[in-house]
Design a protein around this motif. Structure first.
Motif, mmCIF file in Angstrom:
data_model
loop_
_atom_site.group_PDB
_atom_site.id
_atom_site.type_symbol
_atom_site.label_atom_id
_atom_site.label_comp_id
_atom_site.label_asym_id
_atom_site.label_seq_id
_atom_site.Cartn_x
_atom_site.Cartn_y
_atom_site.Cartn_z
ATOM 1 N N VAL A 1 0.820 -1.207 0.000
ATOM 2 C CA VAL A 1 0.000 0.000 0.000
ATOM 3 C C VAL A 1 0.856 1.261 0.000
ATOM 4 O O VAL A 1 0.480 2.281 -0.583
ATOM 5 C CB VAL A 1 -0.959 -0.001 1.202
ATOM 6 N N THR A 2 2.015 1.207 0.632
ATOM 7 C CA THR A 2 2.816 2.419 0.847
ATOM 8 C C THR A 2 4.045 2.518 -0.048
ATOM 9 O O THR A 2 4.643 3.590 -0.137
ATOM 10 C CB THR A 2 3.285 2.482 2.313
ATOM 11 N N CYS A 3 4.444 1.434 -0.698
ATOM 12 C CA CYS A 3 5.714 1.433 -1.412
ATOM 13 C C CYS A 3 5.668 2.351 -2.630
ATOM 14 O O CYS A 3 4.619 2.596 -3.214
ATOM 15 C CB CYS A 3 6.081 0.016 -1.849
ATOM 16 N N PRO A 4 6.822 2.865 -3.059
ATOM 17 C CA PRO A 4 6.884 3.696 -4.258
ATOM 18 C C PRO A 4 6.718 2.859 -5.523
ATOM 19 O O PRO A 4 6.774 1.623 -5.487
ATOM 20 C CB PRO A 4 8.278 4.326 -4.183
ATOM 21 N N HIS A 5 6.529 3.564 -6.634
ATOM 22 C CA HIS A 5 6.322 2.897 -7.919
ATOM 23 C C HIS A 5 7.424 1.887 -8.229
ATOM 24 O O HIS A 5 7.149 0.802 -8.754
ATOM 25 C CB HIS A 5 6.257 3.953 -9.033
ATOM 26 N N ALA A 6 8.667 2.219 -7.898
ATOM 27 C CA ALA A 6 9.793 1.351 -8.242
ATOM 28 C C ALA A 6 9.671 -0.038 -7.632
ATOM 29 O O ALA A 6 10.190 -1.015 -8.184
ATOM 30 C CB ALA A 6 11.103 2.008 -7.796
ATOM 31 N N ASP A 7 8.978 -0.148 -6.499
ATOM 32 C CA ASP A 7 8.843 -1.435 -5.819
ATOM 33 C C ASP A 7 7.489 -2.098 -6.049
ATOM 34 O O ASP A 7 7.302 -3.274 -5.706
ATOM 35 C CB ASP A 7 9.031 -1.256 -4.302
ATOM 36 N N HIS A 8 6.543 -1.358 -6.603
ATOM 37 C CA HIS A 8 5.155 -1.815 -6.584
ATOM 38 C C HIS A 8 4.924 -3.074 -7.417
ATOM 39 O O HIS A 8 4.277 -4.030 -6.955
ATOM 40 C CB HIS A 8 4.217 -0.702 -7.051
ATOM 41 N N ARG A 9 5.408 -3.091 -8.654
ATOM 42 C CA ARG A 9 5.095 -4.222 -9.528
ATOM 43 C C ARG A 9 5.626 -5.524 -8.936
ATOM 44 O O ARG A 9 4.937 -6.556 -8.933
ATOM 45 C CB ARG A 9 5.676 -3.986 -10.917
ATOM 46 N N ARG A 10 6.859 -5.498 -8.417
ATOM 47 C CA ARG A 10 7.427 -6.707 -7.809
ATOM 48 C C ARG A 10 6.615 -7.136 -6.601
ATOM 49 O O ARG A 10 6.277 -8.327 -6.452
ATOM 50 C CB ARG A 10 8.873 -6.440 -7.413
ATOM 51 N N GLN A 11 6.252 -6.184 -5.734
ATOM 52 C CA GLN A 11 5.511 -6.544 -4.534
ATOM 53 C C GLN A 11 4.122 -7.078 -4.876
ATOM 54 O O GLN A 11 3.654 -8.049 -4.279
ATOM 55 C CB GLN A 11 5.409 -5.335 -3.606
ATOM 56 N N ARG A 12 3.456 -6.457 -5.842
ATOM 57 C CA ARG A 12 2.105 -6.922 -6.189
ATOM 58 C C ARG A 12 2.149 -8.339 -6.750
ATOM 59 O O ARG A 12 1.233 -9.143 -6.528
ATOM 60 C CB ARG A 12 1.459 -5.965 -7.170
ATOM 61 N N ARG A 13 3.196 -8.657 -7.487
ATOM 62 C CA ARG A 13 3.338 -10.006 -8.037
ATOM 63 C C ARG A 13 3.425 -11.043 -6.917
ATOM 64 O O ARG A 13 2.918 -12.165 -7.056
ATOM 65 C CB ARG A 13 4.579 -10.054 -8.926
ATOM 66 N N TYR A 14 4.041 -10.688 -5.816
ATOM 67 C CA TYR A 14 4.137 -11.604 -4.682
ATOM 68 C C TYR A 14 2.815 -11.700 -3.906
ATOM 69 O O TYR A 14 2.436 -12.779 -3.442
ATOM 70 C CB TYR A 14 5.230 -11.139 -3.716
ATOM 71 N N VAL A 15 2.113 -10.586 -3.749
ATOM 72 C CA VAL A 15 0.932 -10.544 -2.896
ATOM 73 C C VAL A 15 -0.325 -11.024 -3.622
ATOM 74 O O VAL A 15 -1.205 -11.657 -3.022
ATOM 75 C CB VAL A 15 0.715 -9.109 -2.352
ATOM 76 N N GLN A 16 -0.423 -10.757 -4.927
ATOM 77 C CA GLN A 16 -1.643 -11.033 -5.687
ATOM 78 C C GLN A 16 -2.171 -12.464 -5.504
ATOM 79 O O GLN A 16 -3.389 -12.657 -5.351
ATOM 80 C CB GLN A 16 -1.402 -10.763 -7.172
ATOM 81 N N PRO A 17 -1.320 -13.506 -5.516
ATOM 82 C CA PRO A 17 -1.864 -14.867 -5.403
ATOM 83 C C PRO A 17 -2.675 -15.111 -4.135
ATOM 84 O O PRO A 17 -3.566 -15.961 -4.131
ATOM 85 C CB PRO A 17 -0.598 -15.747 -5.424
ATOM 86 N N ALA A 18 -2.394 -14.394 -3.066
ATOM 87 C CA ALA A 18 -3.141 -14.589 -1.825
ATOM 88 C C ALA A 18 -4.573 -14.090 -1.933
ATOM 89 O O ALA A 18 -5.405 -14.417 -1.083
ATOM 90 C CB ALA A 18 -2.431 -13.885 -0.667
ATOM 91 N N PHE A 19 -4.883 -13.312 -2.977
ATOM 92 C CA PHE A 19 -6.224 -12.759 -3.135
ATOM 93 C C PHE A 19 -6.915 -13.264 -4.395
ATOM 94 O O PHE A 19 -7.885 -12.671 -4.860
ATOM 95 C CB PHE A 19 -6.148 -11.220 -3.152
ATOM 96 N N ARG A 20 -6.431 -14.392 -4.947
ATOM 97 C CA ARG A 20 -7.127 -15.017 -6.064
ATOM 98 C C ARG A 20 -8.492 -15.525 -5.602
ATOM 99 O O ARG A 20 -8.714 -15.792 -4.415
ATOM 100 C CB ARG A 20 -6.320 -16.182 -6.628
ATOM 101 N N ALA A 21 -9.405 -15.697 -6.571
ATOM 102 C CA ALA A 21 -10.761 -16.136 -6.233
ATOM 103 C C ALA A 21 -10.756 -17.471 -5.497
ATOM 104 O O ALA A 21 -11.546 -17.686 -4.567
ATOM 105 C CB ALA A 21 -11.618 -16.221 -7.494
ATOM 106 N N ASP A 22 -9.861 -18.407 -5.902
ATOM 107 C CA ASP A 22 -9.864 -19.704 -5.239
ATOM 108 C C ASP A 22 -9.404 -19.591 -3.792
ATOM 109 O O ASP A 22 -9.878 -20.334 -2.918
ATOM 110 C CB ASP A 22 -8.995 -20.700 -6.013
#
Length: 468
Positions: free
Chosen positions: A83-104
């Motif tokens: 939520v707080t990280c700058p743009h430079a870190d965002h894409r990498r962090q979202r790639r790690y976090v996104q699977p925890a919020f998949r529909a399954d």
């Protein structure tokens, strides 16, 4: 030149009207233009009052980066999380976090959400007066513990929730003060620092335990500990920052949205009756097949737009709770948790007809936009029907953000809020306790103050102490 509202004072700028009533101050700004320059003590910022300009800011996250006086203070306790990280870190962090919020994954979480909703509804007695703000904060915190961080112990959960509430409130108060003043060992600063120390120590212990036993338990921490993209795994400190950030954002947003929904329904008994009728119709039998739709060939399905969940101890479809979902979304529109958010320009840029130099603090406000008559007719009126046939991501609603930084946990939060609301409304009639005023508390999030309500049992549907 960007217009300034009148009433600015030497040194203080617009700090006095902002502190006196920040929501009213924000709503007064669009009359001066799509961009308005304000000063809050030592802080100077440009407020975006126009929807299309706001969408431009949110789309161009490289130029309008996460930062500014609000996120600097939130980073004090949440670290450099998604939520707080700058743009430079965002894409990498979202790639790690996104699977925890998949529909399954959310489908696996819903049974736990439902269990905690039943625990809450079963803890009240007929005629009891309850502060639903405190009750929902604890329920949302407990549910997050059980779904996202399954190894986080329940011991001391109330203290954990209290610590997060203190940090959320403290970050708002600290954002307008010079940083050096936040280091003075005043009682408020000592409480803030102690809460942060306790929380970071707790989360560090959990992450260390997961490293020692990295079995996938289907939760966020398991996902983050196991994440390894191209040989670049998250460090313990990075995992801790994600846990701190998502726990703080999750429980507060879910609790607040559900409290505001209950508050609004108590003021509109006709809509409350329709919600109860919808929830009653969604009851299911022990096989998981919806009684109201028994002719369907299969049990309620989990989809990307919604998940199976429970309103009475078995399994039901959140998708079937359409009015209940609209009520929650309308509560988020009226009382957007992220009522004031900041970005900072990383280069000289243009916004509208104005040039903004590098380092400009930019404020945007979902609350301000959601209360504009041009975007939402009769904006102060509670009207869940305004969402019929409307796709929330394609209109002027930005309660969960927009663009690349749109909230990764939107479906999780909506699912849990709908479950909590449905479970409570099926079991109880709630009415405000006379003489108790409900107040908006615009801190780092738009929290309700204590909301005291009297719970009256509906036809014996609740068994006291039922924990599921």
């Amino acid at each position: 030149m960007i217009p300034r509202p009148p009433g600015g004072l030497p040194l203080l700028g617009h700090l006095v009207p902002f502190l006196r009533d920040p929501l009213a101050f924000l709503r007064s700004l669009p009359r001066y233009g799509g961009l308005v320059q304000i000063r809050l003590g030592p802080v100077s910022a440009v407020v975006v009052c126009d929807l299309e300009l706001t969408r431009h800011v949110l789309r161009e996250d490289r130029v309008f980066d996460k930062g500014g006086f609000l996120f600097e203070r939130v980073r004090d306790f949440a670290g450099n999380g998604l939520v707080t990280c700058p743009h430079a870190d965002h894409r990498r962090q979202r790639r790690y976090v996104q699977p925890a919020f998949r529909a399954d994954r959310i489908a696996r979480y819903t049974e736990v959400m439902a269990r905690e909703a039943r625990r809450l509804a079963g803890s009240w007695s007929d005629g009891q007066e309850v502060d639903i703000t405190a009750e929902l904060s604890l329920a949302a915190g407990r549910s997050l513990v059980s779904t996202l961080f399954t190894r986080l112990p329940f011991t001391g959960l109330q203290e954990t929730v209290d610590d997060f509430v203190l940090l959320i409130g403290g970050s708002y108060r600290r954002m307008l003060l010079p940083h050096r003043l936040n280091r003075i060992p005043l009682p408020a600063n000592r409480r803030y620092d102690a809460a942060r120390t306790r929380l970071v120590r707790l989360v560090d212990e959990v992450v260390t335990a997961y490293r020692a036993d990295p079995e996938d338990r289907g939760d966020l921490v398991s996902t983050l500990v196991a994440a390894d993209a191209g040989g670049q795994a998250l460090s313990n400190a990075e995992v801790t920052d994600q846990v701190m950030t998502i726990f703080a954002a999750g429980f507060d947003t879910i609790a607040n949205s559900t409290v505001w929904a209950l508050h609004l329904l108590a003021q509109h008994p006709d809509i409350a009756d329709r919600v109860r009728a919808e929830v009653d119709a969604a009851r299911v039998d022990a096989t998981g097949v919806n009684v109201a739709e028994a002719d369907r060939a299969e049990a309620v399905a989990t989809t990307a737009a919604g998940t199976s969940a429970s309103v009475d101890g078995t399994s039901a479809s959140v998708d079937g709770l359409e009015l209940t979902t609209r009520v929650v979304r309308e509560a988020v529109r009226l009382y957007s948790p992220g009522w004031l958010l900041t970005r900072v320009t990383t280069t000289d840029t243009e916004l509208g007809a104005h040039r903004l130099p590098e380092g400009t603090s930019v404020i945007y406000s979902p609350y301000l936009l959601h209360r504009q008559p041009a975007l939402f007719p009769e904006p102060d009126r509670f009207d869940p029907e305004r969402w019929v046939g409307v796709h929330p991501q394609r209109g002027p609603f930005i309660g969960f953000g927009a663009g690349p930084r749109r909230c990764v946990g939107e479906q999780f939060g909506m699912t849990e809020s709908v479950l909590l609301l449905a479970t409570i409304m099926r079991a109880w009639h709630l009415e405000h306790v006379p003489g108790r005023t409900v107040r908006e508390m615009p801190l780092a999030t738009l929290r309700p103050g204590p909301v005291w309500m009297r719970a009256t049992r509906r036809d014996g549907l609740v068994r006291t102490g039922a924990a599921g």
